[in-house]
Design an enzyme around this catalytic site. Structure first.
Site, PDB file in Angstrom:
ATOM      1  N   ALA A 178      -2.716  11.778   7.853  1.00 54.80           N
ATOM      2  CA  ALA A 178      -3.146  12.486   9.057  1.00 54.80           C
ATOM      3  C   ALA A 178      -3.305  11.551  10.253  1.00 54.80           C
ATOM      4  O   ALA A 178      -3.099  11.957  11.394  1.00 54.80           O
ATOM      5  CB  ALA A 178      -4.470  13.209   8.785  1.00 54.80           C
ATOM      6  N   HIS A 199       2.451   8.766   7.157  1.00 56.49           N
ATOM      7  CA  HIS A 199       1.899   8.480   5.822  1.00 56.49           C
ATOM      8  C   HIS A 199       0.588   9.212   5.579  1.00 56.49           C
ATOM      9  O   HIS A 199      -0.017   9.072   4.519  1.00 56.49           O
ATOM     10  CB  HIS A 199       1.724   6.978   5.615  1.00 56.49           C
ATOM     11  N   CYS A 207       0.858  -1.182   0.000  1.00 53.03           N
ATOM     12  CA  CYS A 207       0.000   0.000   0.000  1.00 53.03           C
ATOM     13  C   CYS A 207       0.899   1.239   0.000  1.00 53.03           C
ATOM     14  O   CYS A 207       1.928   1.276   0.683  1.00 53.03           O
ATOM     15  CB  CYS A 207      -0.907   0.009   1.229  1.00 53.03           C
ATOM     16  N   ASN A 229      -9.311   3.340   3.729  1.00 49.54           N
ATOM     17  CA  ASN A 229      -8.866   4.722   3.525  1.00 49.54           C
ATOM     18  C   ASN A 229      -8.255   4.962   2.145  1.00 49.54           C
ATOM     19  O   ASN A 229      -7.645   6.002   1.901  1.00 49.54           O
ATOM     20  CB  ASN A 229      -7.867   5.132   4.611  1.00 49.54           C
ATOM     21  N   HIS A 230      -8.417   4.021   1.231  1.00 47.99           N
ATOM     22  CA  HIS A 230      -7.870   4.178  -0.106  1.00 47.99           C
ATOM     23  C   HIS A 230      -8.682   5.194  -0.909  1.00 47.99           C
ATOM     24  O   HIS A 230      -9.891   5.334  -0.720  1.00 47.99           O
ATOM     25  CB  HIS A 230      -7.854   2.836  -0.831  1.00 47.99           C
ATOM     26  N   PHE A 231      -8.014   5.876  -1.848  1.00 46.36           N
ATOM     27  CA  PHE A 231      -8.691   6.892  -2.650  1.00 46.36           C
ATOM     28  C   PHE A 231      -7.833   7.255  -3.848  1.00 46.36           C
ATOM     29  O   PHE A 231      -6.644   6.943  -3.906  1.00 46.36           O
ATOM     30  CB  PHE A 231      -8.951   8.160  -1.813  1.00 46.36           C
ATOM     31  N   ALA A 232      -8.454   7.945  -4.795  1.00 46.89           N
ATOM     32  CA  ALA A 232      -7.737   8.642  -5.865  1.00 46.89           C
ATOM     33  C   ALA A 232      -8.283  10.058  -5.881  1.00 46.89           C
ATOM     34  O   ALA A 232      -9.503  10.246  -5.876  1.00 46.89           O
ATOM     35  CB  ALA A 232      -7.940   7.956  -7.208  1.00 46.89           C
ATOM     36  N   LYS A 256     -13.673   7.452  -4.127  1.00 52.73           N
ATOM     37  CA  LYS A 256     -13.485   6.289  -3.253  1.00 52.73           C
ATOM     38  C   LYS A 256     -14.217   5.084  -3.815  1.00 52.73           C
ATOM     39  O   LYS A 256     -13.626   4.059  -4.060  1.00 52.73           O
ATOM     40  CB  LYS A 256     -13.946   6.610  -1.823  1.00 52.73           C
ATOM     41  N   ASN A 288       3.675   0.263   3.276  1.00 52.63           N
ATOM     42  CA  ASN A 288       3.516  -1.002   4.016  1.00 52.63           C
ATOM     43  C   ASN A 288       4.472  -2.022   3.394  1.00 52.63           C
ATOM     44  O   ASN A 288       4.143  -2.650   2.378  1.00 52.63           O
ATOM     45  CB  ASN A 288       2.084  -1.555   3.889  1.00 52.63           C
TER      46      ASN A 288
END
Length: 391
Positions: A308, A306, A87, A148-151, A384, A251
């Protein structure tokens, strides 16, 4: 210990209130959950562990803390890396003009990118992943995943050190930040490992360690390819071009030398400080920072925050927020940006209020002499999911 522990006065807690093996990077405005510190301390007591470091975004995870680095000798622990091997963050310069950026129009053009890539992508995938040993997760390639993944499309807000910006950087155009990993592949690798060995880790000289490292490295390749495919399919929808400025895992496990000793550096939600410029994003309703690591980050095990860092557990978020905010309200931010997240549980879990303030994280790193802020970016469009997330 209270639910949240306020750290005071000094920037590096090195064997003071905590064990001699524990470092916590924080300042007087850094809030870190007490349970996260307990997890960090527990990890420091593992056999073969030499030192552990908690970043300002440290928060509790599933047994082990997130936002931390761990250094061991002669032995390593796959469980510390977790199930999302590889990740990380990749940052692109696009040719989409800022002055023409309309979030709603960009979201409409993008549509749904949760579905698997079709056959037209076969050659592109083969160019990124020639290794045929990854069919078990191939259907997830080019998809962001949950959590918490996003673009996110971003626009430049402030430049602090213009001379440090990448040569290809264009302030008049949008940037794209992609945060994703190895999807189900890393999860399968960790599950197989834990079923066989539990959480006791592996001796570096064992055949099992060699086998794990091969799988780990394949997952890193998969994660990097995944981020590039996510960006490529987004650019295709927008009829845009992009150049990758950086791509960094947070990670992963690597061989390293710390204070003259060779061993294994585990990072779980920790950005490497020895890979050049890195992005440290806030929540989807906050800024993101491009920073240059300091020349010597030995005190933090060559690692940085990495992001907030979570302030609330996921299970708490809807109860804390639903009486004040609807899911539709949370899809709009104070910046005027849009968050595409049609999973109603996830949009509460990922609300900006559930995260720490990113300025406090960057300030703690800068005051500890670990980073130099280069530029700050604000969100324009965050993607998301277009439906309930499967993982």
């Amino acid at each position: 210990m209270p639910a949240f522990l306020r750290l005071k006065k000094v920037f590096l807690f090195m064997g003071t209130e905590y064990s001699p093996k524990t470092i916590i990077i924080a300042d007087s405005n850094t809030w870190i959950e007490g349970n996260a510190i307990q997890q960090l301390e527990t990890t420091a007591r593992l056999p073969h562990m030499r030192c552990v470091a908690g970043m300002p975004d440290l928060h509790a995870g599933r047994g082990y803390p997130v936002g931390a680095a761990f250094f061991s000798s002669g032995h390593f622990y796959p469980a510390l890396i977790g199930n999302d091997i590889g990740c990380g963050m990749a940052f692109w310069q696009t040719d989409l003009p800022v002055r023409k950026a309309k979030p709603a129009k960009l979201a409409k053009q993008l549509g749904n990118i949760d579905t698997p890539l079709d056959e037209s992508w076969r050659q592109h995938i083969a160019g990124l992943l020639p290794n045929p040993a990854l069919p078990e997760a191939a259907g997830a390639l080019g998809t962001i995943g949950g959590g918490n993944h996003f673009a996110e499309l971003q626009a430049l807000d402030t430049v602090y050190r213009p001379e440090k910006l990448p040569a290809a950087f264009r302030p008049d155009c949008l940037q794209l930040l992609v945060h994703s990993g190895s999807r189900g592949l890393g999860q399968q690798i960790l599950r197989r490992h834990v079923e066989r060995f539990g959480h006791q880790g592996l001796s570096e000289s064992s055949s099992e360690a060699v086998a794990y490292l091969a799988e780990h490295d394949a997952a890193l390749e998969f994660a990097r390819a995944n981020r590039r495919l996510i960006a490529a399919r987004m650019f295709e929808r927008w009829r845009a071009e992009g150049e990758c400025l950086l791509d960094v895992h947070h990670n992963f496990l690597q061989r390293a030398e710390i204070k003259g000793e060779t061993g294994w550096l585990h990072r779980k939600g920790a950005t490497p400080a020895n890979s050049g410029l890195v992005m440290i994003p806030g929540s989807r309703g906050d800024y993101s920072y491009l920073v240059e690591p300091a020349a010597d980050c030995n005190a933090s095990l060559y690692s940085l925050a990495h992001g907030a860092g979570r302030k609330w557990q996921r299970s708490e978020c809807k109860g804390r927020l639903s009486h004040k905010y609807s899911a539709d309200t949370l899809s709009q931010t104070e910046f005027g940006s849009i968050v595409v997240c049609r999973d109603k549980a996830l949009i509460y879990e990922e609300a900006p209020q559930a995260y720490k303030n990113i300025d406090s994280i960057i300030r703690a790193l800068a005051d500890a002499g670990l980073v130099i802020p280069v530029a700050r970016f604000k969100p324009v469009l965050t993607y998301k999911t277009s439906g309930p997330c499967g993982g």
